[in-house]
Design a protein around this motif. Structure first.
Motif, PDB file in Angstrom:
ATOM      1  N   GLN A  76       0.810  -1.213   0.000  1.00 52.96           N
ATOM      2  CA  GLN A  76       0.000   0.000   0.000  1.00 52.96           C
ATOM      3  C   GLN A  76       0.850   1.272   0.000  1.00 52.96           C
ATOM      4  N   ALA A  77       2.109   1.155   0.429  1.00 51.13           N
ATOM      5  CA  ALA A  77       2.942   2.329   0.685  1.00 51.13           C
ATOM      6  C   ALA A  77       3.342   3.071  -0.587  1.00 51.13           C
ATOM      7  N   THR A  78       3.401   4.407  -0.464  1.00 53.15           N
ATOM      8  CA  THR A  78       3.968   5.251  -1.517  1.00 53.15           C
ATOM      9  C   THR A  78       5.485   5.260  -1.403  1.00 53.15           C
ATOM     10  N   ILE A  79       5.963   5.269  -0.164  1.00 52.13           N
ATOM     11  CA  ILE A  79       7.396   5.205   0.114  1.00 52.13           C
ATOM     12  C   ILE A  79       7.589   4.488   1.441  1.00 52.13           C
ATOM     13  N   ILE A  80       8.679   3.733   1.554  1.00 53.91           N
ATOM     14  CA  ILE A  80       9.019   3.026   2.790  1.00 53.91           C
ATOM     15  C   ILE A  80      10.250   3.680   3.377  1.00 53.91           C
ATOM     16  N   THR A  81      10.218   3.962   4.671  1.00 52.64           N
ATOM     17  CA  THR A  81      11.412   4.469   5.346  1.00 52.64           C
ATOM     18  C   THR A  81      11.828   3.470   6.427  1.00 52.64           C
ATOM     19  N   THR A  82      13.126   3.394   6.658  1.00 55.78           N
ATOM     20  CA  THR A  82      13.669   2.537   7.711  1.00 55.78           C
ATOM     21  C   THR A  82      14.637   3.356   8.558  1.00 55.78           C
ATOM     22  N   ILE A  83      14.976   2.837   9.732  1.00 50.68           N
ATOM     23  CA  ILE A  83      15.822   3.605  10.644  1.00 50.68           C
ATOM     24  C   ILE A  83      17.296   3.227  10.550  1.00 50.68           C
ATOM     25  N   SER A  84      17.630   2.346   9.605  1.00 54.97           N
ATOM     26  CA  SER A  84      19.037   2.023   9.353  1.00 54.97           C
ATOM     27  C   SER A  84      19.147   1.303   8.013  1.00 54.97           C
ATOM     28  N   LYS A  85      20.348   1.271   7.480  1.00 53.27           N
ATOM     29  CA  LYS A  85      20.591   0.542   6.231  1.00 53.27           C
ATOM     30  C   LYS A  85      20.391  -0.952   6.449  1.00 53.27           C
ATOM     31  N   TYR A  86      20.738  -1.402   7.657  1.00 54.69           N
ATOM     32  CA  TYR A  86      20.534  -2.816   7.972  1.00 54.69           C
ATOM     33  C   TYR A  86      19.062  -3.194   7.856  1.00 54.69           C
ATOM     34  N   VAL A  87      18.167  -2.377   8.417  1.00 58.57           N
ATOM     35  CA  VAL A  87      16.733  -2.687   8.354  1.00 58.57           C
ATOM     36  C   VAL A  87      16.251  -2.669   6.905  1.00 58.57           C
ATOM     37  N   PHE A 214      18.329  -0.094  15.399  1.00 62.27           N
ATOM     38  CA  PHE A 214      19.143   1.129  15.451  1.00 62.27           C
ATOM     39  C   PHE A 214      20.096   1.100  16.646  1.00 62.27           C
ATOM     40  N   GLY A 215      19.619   1.247  17.851  1.00 62.65           N
ATOM     41  CA  GLY A 215      20.502   1.222  19.028  1.00 62.65           C
ATOM     42  C   GLY A 215      20.696   2.585  19.645  1.00 62.65           C
ATOM     43  N   ILE A 216      19.609   3.213  20.091  1.00 62.97           N
ATOM     44  CA  ILE A 216      19.672   4.551  20.687  1.00 62.97           C
ATOM     45  C   ILE A 216      20.593   4.624  21.911  1.00 62.97           C
ATOM     46  N   PRO A 217      20.635   3.594  22.792  1.00 58.70           N
ATOM     47  CA  PRO A 217      21.536   3.695  23.953  1.00 58.70           C
ATOM     48  C   PRO A 217      22.999   3.936  23.581  1.00 58.70           C
ATOM     49  N   VAL A 218      23.429   3.436  22.444  1.00 60.90           N
ATOM     50  CA  VAL A 218      24.819   3.672  22.009  1.00 60.90           C
ATOM     51  C   VAL A 218      25.062   5.169  21.836  1.00 60.90           C
ATOM     52  N   ILE A 219      24.107   5.859  21.204  1.00 65.46           N
ATOM     53  CA  ILE A 219      24.235   7.302  21.000  1.00 65.46           C
ATOM     54  C   ILE A 219      24.191   8.042  22.331  1.00 65.46           C
ATOM     55  N   GLU A 220      23.304   7.627  23.213  1.00 63.28           N
ATOM     56  CA  GLU A 220      23.207   8.276  24.522  1.00 63.28           C
ATOM     57  C   GLU A 220      24.524   8.171  25.273  1.00 63.28           C
ATOM     58  N   ALA A 221      25.133   6.984  25.268  1.00 60.05           N
ATOM     59  CA  ALA A 221      26.411   6.801  25.969  1.00 60.05           C
ATOM     60  C   ALA A 221      27.511   7.642  25.335  1.00 60.05           C
ATOM     61  N   MET A 222      27.552   7.673  24.007  1.00 61.05           N
ATOM     62  CA  MET A 222      28.579   8.459  23.316  1.00 61.05           C
ATOM     63  C   MET A 222      28.425   9.948  23.595  1.00 61.05           C
ATOM     64  N   SER A 223      27.198  10.413  23.789  1.00 56.52           N
ATOM     65  CA  SER A 223      26.993  11.837  24.064  1.00 56.52           C
ATOM     66  C   SER A 223      27.637  12.252  25.377  1.00 56.52           C
ATOM     67  N   PHE A 224      27.919  11.292  26.243  1.00 57.77           N
ATOM     68  CA  PHE A 224      28.633  11.556  27.495  1.00 57.77           C
ATOM     69  C   PHE A 224      30.134  11.326  27.349  1.00 57.77           C
ATOM     70  N   PRO A 237      27.141  -1.155  13.821  1.00 61.69           N
ATOM     71  CA  PRO A 237      28.291  -0.440  13.249  1.00 61.69           C
ATOM     72  C   PRO A 237      27.912   0.871  12.556  1.00 61.69           C
ATOM     73  N   GLU A 238      26.676   0.979  12.049  1.00 55.16           N
ATOM     74  CA  GLU A 238      26.217   2.242  11.458  1.00 55.16           C
ATOM     75  C   GLU A 238      26.139   3.332  12.514  1.00 55.16           C
ATOM     76  N   VAL A 239      25.769   2.944  13.722  1.00 58.43           N
ATOM     77  CA  VAL A 239      25.567   3.907  14.806  1.00 58.43           C
ATOM     78  C   VAL A 239      26.889   4.229  15.494  1.00 58.43           C
ATOM     79  N   GLY A 240      27.628   3.198  15.858  1.00 61.90           N
ATOM     80  CA  GLY A 240      28.879   3.407  16.584  1.00 61.90           C
ATOM     81  C   GLY A 240      30.005   3.949  15.725  1.00 61.90           C
ATOM     82  N   GLY A 241      29.921   3.699  14.409  1.00 60.48           N
ATOM     83  CA  GLY A 241      30.966   4.190  13.518  1.00 60.48           C
ATOM     84  C   GLY A 241      32.339   3.653  13.900  1.00 60.48           C
TER      85      GLY A 241
END
Length: 302
Positions: A76-87, A214-224, A237-241
């Motif tokens: 049904q979708a016009t466009i599909i979005t995902t939160i990472s390249k892996y997904v 995705f892995g939001i906690p990884v970003i939260e920890a890195m922000s500190f 690996p997309e998130v942690g770089g």
């Protein structure tokens, strides 16, 4: 949230079957939602992950029903979005995406408040500690981190988040066998001020998950500016770089050696905390919102 300048519709269960509304763009922001347009419109379908289809907790028949629901929305979708390249890759492997349906990656974000309210937990670790936060179930793989307590007798381990009782029992049993149960804290779900306190005071953040959209906690920890020790699987690996440390395997020797070498590099590199903060700033809700706003505009004018 948007103030009195817009109109709000409060959806109830019967709106799953009858939706009289007409919209220019309909954005379904969760793949399992039962609210989607019944009449033709520009339809954005966001898939956070397909983890449901990989978990052993559910029967083959139940997974097949859920997969059919996902497929109906994709058709049904016009466009599909995902939160990472892996997904995005996983979606193409597990579902049939029409040739003419575009897919776009829009990463999640984390916006850390400037003046963080921090609340120490009632029972604090009695020494330096390692931190994990997330749903405690088997695919989070946190039991593989217990050998770090054996190799580092001064460290404590804090595993925060709601748990699956059978998995938490497995963790406790393994901790007792290793003789480290007295340095393991599992406080259950915690509030935001307590979460920020743990991030601010931990020695390192552990995220050995086997399955993440995705892995939001990884970003939260890195922000500190904290060192992050992560699984190298799925989206992480997309998130942690290049700034995260990745476990090559989860046997005790590999885990302990990766942690030892990573902490040594972190302590000998005074610029690393700032690089970690810069990595976290690549993922903000402001960036995500701007990308979605542009997507809506493109749909309206296509």
């Amino acid at each position: 949230m948007f103030g009195p300048s817009v109109n709000y519709i409060v959806a109830s269960k019967w709106h799953r079957f009858w939706r009289p509304w007409k919209f220019d763009v309909w954005h379904c922001m969760y793949q399992g939602s039962r609210f989607y347009p019944l009449r033709p419109t520009k339809f954005v379908y966001t898939i956070l992950d397909l983890n449901y289809l990989s978990l052993a907790d559910y029967s083959v028949k139940r997974k097949a029903r859920q997969k059919a629901r996902y497929q109906a929305r994709i058709d049904q979708a016009t466009i599909i979005t995902t939160i990472s390249k892996y997904v995005a890759k996983d979606v193409r492997q597990q579902l049939d995406v029409p040739v003419n349906t575009p897919m776009q990656v829009v990463y999640c974000g984390v916006d850390i408040p400037g003046n963080l309210p921090m609340t120490p937990p009632e029972r604090k670790p009695e020494g330096p500690f390692l931190f994990f936060i997330g749903m405690l179930q088997s695919y989070k793989n946190v039991h593989t981190m217990l050998p770090l307590l054996v190799a580092n007798p001064d460290y404590w381990l804090v595993l925060a988040g709601p748990d699956k009782p059978e998995y938490s029992q497995q963790i406790w049993e393994q901790a007792r066998q290793l003789g480290v149960a007295d340095r393991l804290l599992m406080p259950g779900p915690i509030d935001e001020p307590t979460k920020w306190w743990y991030y601010a005071h931990c020695e390192a953040f552990l995220f050995p998950s086997l399955l993440e959209g995705f892995g939001i906690p990884v970003i939260e920890a890195m922000s500190f500016g904290k060192p992050v020790f992560s699984s190298a699987l799925t989206s992480l690996p997309e998130v942690g770089g290049t700034e995260a440390f990745y476990f090559p395997a989860f046997d005790a020797e590999s885990v302990v050696e990766t942690f030892k070498e990573g902490m040594k590099r972190y302590k000998n590199d005074p610029a690393m905390p700032e690089r970690l903060r810069l990595q976290s700033q690549k993922f903000t809700w402001q960036i995500a919102a701007a990308e979605y706003w542009q997507l809506y505009q493109n749909l309206l004018h296509s």
